[in-house]
Enzyme design. Structure first.
Site, PDB file in Angstrom:
ATOM      1  N   GLU A  14      -5.039   2.046  -5.094  1.00 55.08           N
ATOM      2  CA  GLU A  14      -4.068   3.091  -4.799  1.00 55.08           C
ATOM      3  C   GLU A  14      -4.251   4.318  -5.696  1.00 55.08           C
ATOM      4  OE1 GLU A  14      -2.418   2.824  -2.202  1.00 55.08           O
ATOM      5  OE2 GLU A  14      -1.038   1.137  -2.112  1.00 55.08           O
TER       6      GLU A  14
ATOM      7  N   HIS B 206      -6.299   5.763  -0.272  1.00 54.39           N
ATOM      8  CA  HIS B 206      -6.718   4.480  -0.863  1.00 54.39           C
ATOM      9  C   HIS B 206      -7.871   3.861  -0.075  1.00 54.39           C
ATOM     10  CE1 HIS B 206      -3.560   1.894   1.526  1.00 54.39           C
ATOM     11  NE2 HIS B 206      -4.704   1.928   2.179  1.00 54.39           N
TER      12      HIS B 206
ATOM     13  N   ASN C 278      -2.997   7.961   2.082  1.00 52.50           N
ATOM     14  CA  ASN C 278      -2.907   8.455   0.701  1.00 52.50           C
ATOM     15  C   ASN C 278      -4.262   8.415  -0.007  1.00 52.50           C
ATOM     16  OD1 ASN C 278      -3.324   5.757   0.216  1.00 52.50           O
ATOM     17  ND2 ASN C 278      -1.423   5.401  -0.913  1.00 52.50           N
TER      18      ASN C 278
ATOM     19  N   ASP D 169      -9.302  -7.496   1.055  1.00 53.30           N
ATOM     20  CA  ASP D 169      -7.991  -7.702   0.445  1.00 53.30           C
ATOM     21  C   ASP D 169      -7.153  -8.735   1.183  1.00 53.30           C
ATOM     22  OD1 ASP D 169      -7.796  -5.917   2.579  1.00 53.30           O
ATOM     23  OD2 ASP D 169      -7.434  -4.209   1.276  1.00 53.30           O
TER      24      ASP D 169
HETATM   25  C1  F6R Z   1      -7.495  -3.009   4.797  1.00 50.50           C
HETATM   26  C2  F6R Z   1      -7.672  -2.009   3.744  1.00 50.50           C
HETATM   27  C3  F6R Z   1      -6.948  -0.705   3.781  1.00 50.50           C
HETATM   28  C4  F6R Z   1      -6.978  -0.048   5.166  1.00 50.50           C
HETATM   29  C5  F6R Z   1      -6.217   1.272   5.139  1.00 50.50           C
HETATM   30  C6  F6R Z   1      -6.153   1.918   6.511  1.00 50.50           C
HETATM   31  O1  F6R Z   1      -8.301  -4.133   4.556  1.00 50.50           O
HETATM   32  O2  F6R Z   1      -8.382  -2.269   2.839  1.00 50.50           O
HETATM   33  O3  F6R Z   1      -7.524   0.158   2.833  1.00 50.50           O
HETATM   34  O4  F6R Z   1      -8.306   0.164   5.536  1.00 50.50           O
HETATM   35  O5  F6R Z   1      -4.919   1.049   4.673  1.00 50.50           O
HETATM   36  O6  F6R Z   1      -5.374   1.118   7.350  1.00 50.50           O
HETATM   37  P1  F6R Z   1      -5.240   1.426   8.899  1.00 50.50           P
HETATM   38  O7  F6R Z   1      -6.583   1.215   9.494  1.00 50.50           O
HETATM   39  O8  F6R Z   1      -4.227   0.428   9.404  1.00 50.50           O
HETATM   40  O9  F6R Z   1      -4.774   2.842   9.011  1.00 50.50           O
END
Ligand code: F6R
Length: 246
Positions: A143, A138, A136, A67
């Site tokens: 989401e 995702h 959450n 992303d």
């Molecule tokens: C990032 C991504 C997100 C993160 C998720 C966890 O490329 O795709 O899904 O993996 O938000 O983020 P952290 O590791 O910062 O808790």
């Protein structure tokens, strides 16, 4: 599904790095799907250490990031492009033309998403997808409540995700509200998936995603239906689930 529960963040990072390293050793031309965020930072450091010791060669590897924020120039200090350069790419020998990160500044976002999918297809599909998980549930920026059968697309970030991401920005007003994200359908096509989770704020999401029920409110729950998935959690993120490693 295999579930490993490790003592701490370092052990999670090390195990994840060993899995990525094995993939590259077994198939030097591997196509890797990569994640950003706080969780994989240690894994990237470990991979850089292996590279510096001469144990790994990324020359033939191709990468696709999950992303990028919409409307954020890649040079911005909080872009995922900058994150990947600083934490990983700048320290290893993956050729620049084999690195792919969605372009959040593309004029035609629909075309950018279609072309991103096409580049993944031409590369032969993702061999190993590294994922984090949002508190959450995702994955990527797919989401809760979004469709599960989508490819790369523009997503509106949930209020929870925007709040979680604000820690990476100096000014909370700057936190983007949209992102380009590889979709769940694309993630599910990866031949192998490794998902990392650390910290107590992920414990609930980990329980929900492994509960046996697939539902759009916990996008990661669909991973239960993937035939080759490994979850690696530290004790805190794994507090509500059991190890399965047979
Ligand atoms: C990032 C991504 C997100 C993160 C998720 C966890 O490329 O795709 O899904 O993996 O938000 O983020 P952290 O590791 O910062 O808790």
């Amino acid at each position: 599904m295999k579930i490993y529960i490790e003592d701490n963040y370092e052990a999670v990072s090390k195990k994840a790095a060993l899995i990525v390293a094995s993939q590259i050793i077994l198939k030097p031309k591997s196509v890797l799907g990569l994640a950003t965020g706080s969780t994989p930072v240690g894994m990237y450091s470990e991979l850089v250490r292996m590279f510096n010791r001469g144990e790994l060669d990324f020359r033939e590897v191709t990468t696709f990031n999950l992303d990028e924020y919409y409307g954020l120039p890649k040079q911005h200090s909080s872009s995922y492009y900058t994150y990947m350069m600083e934490n990983f790419f700048r320290h290893i020998n993956v050729p620049e033309d084999k690195i792919h990160i969605p372009n959040g500044m593309a004029e035609n976002i629909v075309r950018e998403c279609l072309e991103y999918e096409e580049r993944i297809r031409i590369a032969g599909g993702i061999d190993l997808q590294v994922l984090g998980i949002g508190a959450n549930g995702h994955i990527g920026f797919n989401e809760p409540g979004n469709k599960l059968n989508v490819t790369t697309h523009l997503v509106g970030l949930s209020a929870k995700t925007i709040a979680d991401n604000s820690r990476f920005f100096d000014n909370p007003q700057e936190v983007p509200k949209e992102a380009l994200s590889v979709g769940i359908a694309t993630i599910m096509k990866a031949k192998k998936i490794v998902l990392l989770a650390t910290g107590s704020n992920k414990a609930e999401a980990m329980r929900e995603m492994t509960s046996g029920f697939v539902n759009t409110q916990v996008p990661a729950s669909i991973l239960q239906t993937h035939s080759d998935i490994i979850l690696i959690a530290d004790r805190e993120a794994g507090a509500l689930i059991e190890e399965i490693n047979d």
